[in-house]
Design an enzyme around this catalytic site. Structure first.
Site, PDB file in Angstrom:
ATOM      1  N   PRO A  15      -7.971 -42.673  -9.967  1.00 45.61           N
ATOM      2  CA  PRO A  15      -7.723 -43.592 -11.173  1.00 45.61           C
ATOM      3  C   PRO A  15      -8.692 -43.787 -12.331  1.00 45.61           C
ATOM      4  O   PRO A  15      -9.894 -43.797 -12.072  1.00 45.61           O
ATOM      5  CB  PRO A  15      -7.618 -45.053 -10.439  1.00 45.61           C
ATOM      6  N   ASN A  16      -7.980 -44.055 -13.442  1.00 45.19           N
ATOM      7  CA  ASN A  16      -8.676 -44.254 -14.710  1.00 45.19           C
ATOM      8  C   ASN A  16      -9.506 -42.991 -15.219  1.00 45.19           C
ATOM      9  O   ASN A  16      -9.971 -43.013 -16.317  1.00 45.19           O
ATOM     10  CB  ASN A  16      -9.804 -45.480 -14.573  1.00 45.19           C
ATOM     11  N   ARG A  23     -13.268 -44.048 -23.818  1.00 43.49           N
ATOM     12  CA  ARG A  23     -13.740 -45.240 -23.532  1.00 43.49           C
ATOM     13  C   ARG A  23     -15.004 -44.904 -22.939  1.00 43.49           C
ATOM     14  O   ARG A  23     -15.131 -44.294 -21.862  1.00 43.49           O
ATOM     15  CB  ARG A  23     -12.754 -46.142 -22.813  1.00 43.49           C
ATOM     16  N   TYR A  28     -19.857 -42.665 -19.032  1.00 44.41           N
ATOM     17  CA  TYR A  28     -19.057 -41.509 -18.452  1.00 44.41           C
ATOM     18  C   TYR A  28     -19.210 -40.201 -19.318  1.00 44.41           C
ATOM     19  O   TYR A  28     -18.662 -39.340 -19.177  1.00 44.41           O
ATOM     20  CB  TYR A  28     -17.532 -41.723 -18.202  1.00 44.41           C
ATOM     21  N   ASN A  79     -12.956 -36.316  -7.273  1.00 47.16           N
ATOM     22  CA  ASN A  79     -13.635 -37.603  -7.629  1.00 47.16           C
ATOM     23  C   ASN A  79     -12.645 -38.711  -7.402  1.00 47.16           C
ATOM     24  O   ASN A  79     -11.497 -38.768  -8.135  1.00 47.16           O
ATOM     25  CB  ASN A  79     -13.914 -37.293  -8.842  1.00 47.16           C
ATOM     26  N   ALA A  82     -12.534 -45.388  -8.418  1.00 39.30           N
ATOM     27  CA  ALA A  82     -12.721 -46.545  -7.685  1.00 39.30           C
ATOM     28  C   ALA A  82     -12.394 -46.647  -6.275  1.00 39.30           C
ATOM     29  O   ALA A  82     -12.764 -47.552  -5.370  1.00 39.30           O
ATOM     30  CB  ALA A  82     -12.282 -47.776  -8.518  1.00 39.30           C
ATOM     31  N   ASP A  92      -9.251 -41.904   6.018  1.00 36.58           N
ATOM     32  CA  ASP A  92      -8.389 -41.457   7.357  1.00 36.58           C
ATOM     33  C   ASP A  92      -7.796 -40.055   6.701  1.00 36.58           C
ATOM     34  O   ASP A  92      -7.601 -39.200   7.571  1.00 36.58           O
ATOM     35  CB  ASP A  92      -7.216 -42.510   7.354  1.00 36.58           C
ATOM     36  N   GLU A 103     -17.322 -34.147  -2.613  1.00 35.17           N
ATOM     37  CA  GLU A 103     -16.986 -35.728  -3.222  1.00 35.17           C
ATOM     38  C   GLU A 103     -17.712 -35.468  -4.393  1.00 35.17           C
ATOM     39  O   GLU A 103     -19.011 -35.232  -4.472  1.00 35.17           O
ATOM     40  CB  GLU A 103     -17.460 -36.806  -2.449  1.00 35.17           C
ATOM     41  N   HIS A 105     -18.901 -37.241  -8.563  1.00 34.18           N
ATOM     42  CA  HIS A 105     -19.092 -38.565  -9.217  1.00 34.18           C
ATOM     43  C   HIS A 105     -19.668 -38.185 -10.448  1.00 34.18           C
ATOM     44  O   HIS A 105     -20.755 -37.676 -10.498  1.00 34.18           O
ATOM     45  CB  HIS A 105     -19.589 -39.746  -8.632  1.00 34.18           C
ATOM     46  N   LEU A 106     -19.064 -38.457 -11.681  1.00 36.80           N
ATOM     47  CA  LEU A 106     -19.992 -38.298 -12.889  1.00 36.80           C
ATOM     48  C   LEU A 106     -21.225 -39.161 -13.112  1.00 36.80           C
ATOM     49  O   LEU A 106     -22.112 -38.561 -13.386  1.00 36.80           O
ATOM     50  CB  LEU A 106     -18.974 -38.864 -14.056  1.00 36.80           C
ATOM     51  N   SER A 107     -21.167 -40.426 -12.697  1.00 34.92           N
ATOM     52  CA  SER A 107     -22.455 -41.383 -12.670  1.00 34.92           C
ATOM     53  C   SER A 107     -22.765 -41.320 -11.159  1.00 34.92           C
ATOM     54  O   SER A 107     -22.391 -40.613 -10.552  1.00 34.92           O
ATOM     55  CB  SER A 107     -21.896 -42.572 -12.937  1.00 34.92           C
ATOM     56  N   ARG A 112     -25.852 -48.226 -10.007  1.00 35.90           N
ATOM     57  CA  ARG A 112     -24.892 -49.139 -10.666  1.00 35.90           C
ATOM     58  C   ARG A 112     -24.877 -50.377  -9.745  1.00 35.90           C
ATOM     59  O   ARG A 112     -25.540 -50.565  -9.168  1.00 35.90           O
ATOM     60  CB  ARG A 112     -23.669 -48.410 -10.966  1.00 35.90           C
ATOM     61  N   ARG A 116     -20.690 -50.545  -5.795  1.00 31.05           N
ATOM     62  CA  ARG A 116     -20.421 -49.027  -5.904  1.00 31.05           C
ATOM     63  C   ARG A 116     -21.237 -48.514  -4.844  1.00 31.05           C
ATOM     64  O   ARG A 116     -21.132 -46.849  -4.840  1.00 31.05           O
ATOM     65  CB  ARG A 116     -20.857 -48.483  -7.483  1.00 31.05           C
TER      66      ARG A 116
HETATM   67  O1  CA2 Z   1     -18.830 -41.739 -11.749  1.00 29.44           O
HETATM   68  C1  CA2 Z   1     -17.867 -41.585 -11.135  1.00 29.44           C
HETATM   69  O2  CA2 Z   1     -17.265 -40.395 -11.464  1.00 29.44           O
HETATM   70  C2  CA2 Z   1     -16.709 -42.733 -10.708  1.00 29.44           C
HETATM   71  O3  CA2 Z   1     -16.187 -41.938  -9.482  1.00 29.44           O
HETATM   72  C3  CA2 Z   1     -15.963 -43.239 -11.948  1.00 29.44           C
HETATM   73  C4  CA2 Z   1     -15.021 -44.411 -11.406  1.00 29.44           C
HETATM   74  C5  CA2 Z   1     -15.849 -45.212 -10.949  1.00 29.44           C
HETATM   75  O4  CA2 Z   1     -14.945 -46.555 -10.334  1.00 29.44           O
HETATM   76  C6  CA2 Z   1     -17.016 -45.036  -9.708  1.00 29.44           C
HETATM   77  O5  CA2 Z   1     -17.517 -46.031  -9.242  1.00 29.44           O
HETATM   78  C7  CA2 Z   1     -17.647 -43.784  -9.985  1.00 29.44           C
HETATM   79  C8  CA2 Z   1     -14.433 -44.884 -12.433  1.00 29.44           C
HETATM   80  C9  CA2 Z   1     -13.428 -43.827 -13.412  1.00 29.44           C
HETATM   81  C10 CA2 Z   1     -13.330 -44.634 -14.508  1.00 29.44           C
HETATM   82  O6  CA2 Z   1     -13.216 -43.691 -15.676  1.00 29.44           O
HETATM   83  C11 CA2 Z   1     -13.327 -44.502 -16.951  1.00 29.44           C
HETATM   84  C12 CA2 Z   1     -13.579 -43.344 -17.996  1.00 29.44           C
HETATM   85  C13 CA2 Z   1     -13.376 -43.632 -19.372  1.00 29.44           C
HETATM   86  C14 CA2 Z   1     -13.253 -45.244 -19.452  1.00 29.44           C
HETATM   87  C15 CA2 Z   1     -13.059 -45.977 -18.280  1.00 29.44           C
HETATM   88  C16 CA2 Z   1     -13.042 -45.581 -17.171  1.00 29.44           C
END
Ligand code: CA2
Length: 147
Positions: A15-16, A23, A28, A79, A82, A92, A103, A105-107, A112, A116
């Site tokens: 998601p997102n 954004r 990110y 990835n 959230a 599961d 797995e 993650h960008l961050s 954080r 998380r």
């Molecule tokens: O760091 C990552 O890749 C995350 O999976 C990104 C998720 C976050 O909830 C995880 O804790 C770590 C959020 C992805 C949302 O991406 C956005 C990108 C641009 C603007 C808003 C959200």
């Protein structure tokens, strides 16, 4: 030397992540999801990998794709966004499909907010790459080339 068969890899984004590059660039980065797909397609070709790149904002859709993956690919780069921190259903599903899941993650979620710091995915992932931005997806391809 014998030619290596092309390995198939499913790349899933939760998601997102469709908002990437539009954004919160301070968290990110400025790279879009389409940029990441392009970078991965280029690198995959050099590793004899074929990738199928998908994104969904829906947990059930991600689970359906994981179930189907068992029938056609050798590994999954995931990835989960959230859902990483909330989804027993993803835990599961990954456990059930018995495919290596990397797995990504960008961050670095551990640097954080405390909510998380728990991942429901990590215990069933083959390995985790986090905190290296879009480059992490390319590192994951190197790992996927082993399977
Ligand atoms: O760091 C990552 O890749 C995350 O999976 C990104 C998720 C976050 O909830 C995880 O804790 C770590 C959020 C992805 C949302 O991406 C956005 C990108 C641009 C603007 C808003 C959200």
């Amino acid at each position: 030397m014998a030619e290596r068969h092309t390995r198939r890899v499913l790349v899933l984004n939760g998601p997102n992540l469709n908002l990437l590059g539009t954004r919160e660039p301070e968290v990110y980065g400025a790279t879009t999801l389409a940029d990441i797909e392009r970078m991965m397609q280029e690198k995959a070709a050099t590793l004899s990998l074929s990738i199928e790149f998908r994104q969904s904002n829906h947990e059930g859709q991600l689970i359906d794709w994981l179930h189907e993956a068992r029938g056609w690919c050798e590994s999954v780069i995931f990835n989960p966004g959230a859902y990483t921190h909330t989804s027993v259903a993803l835990y599961d599903a990954i456990k059930a499909i018995e495919l290596p899941v990397i797995e990504v993650h960008l961050s670095n979620p551990h640097a954080r907010e405390s909510f998380r710091h728990t991942s429901f995915v990590s215990p069933v992932a083959r390995g985790v790459i986090q905190g290296f931005g879009a480059f992490g997806y390319l590192m994951a391809l190197e790992a996927a080339a082993q399977f």
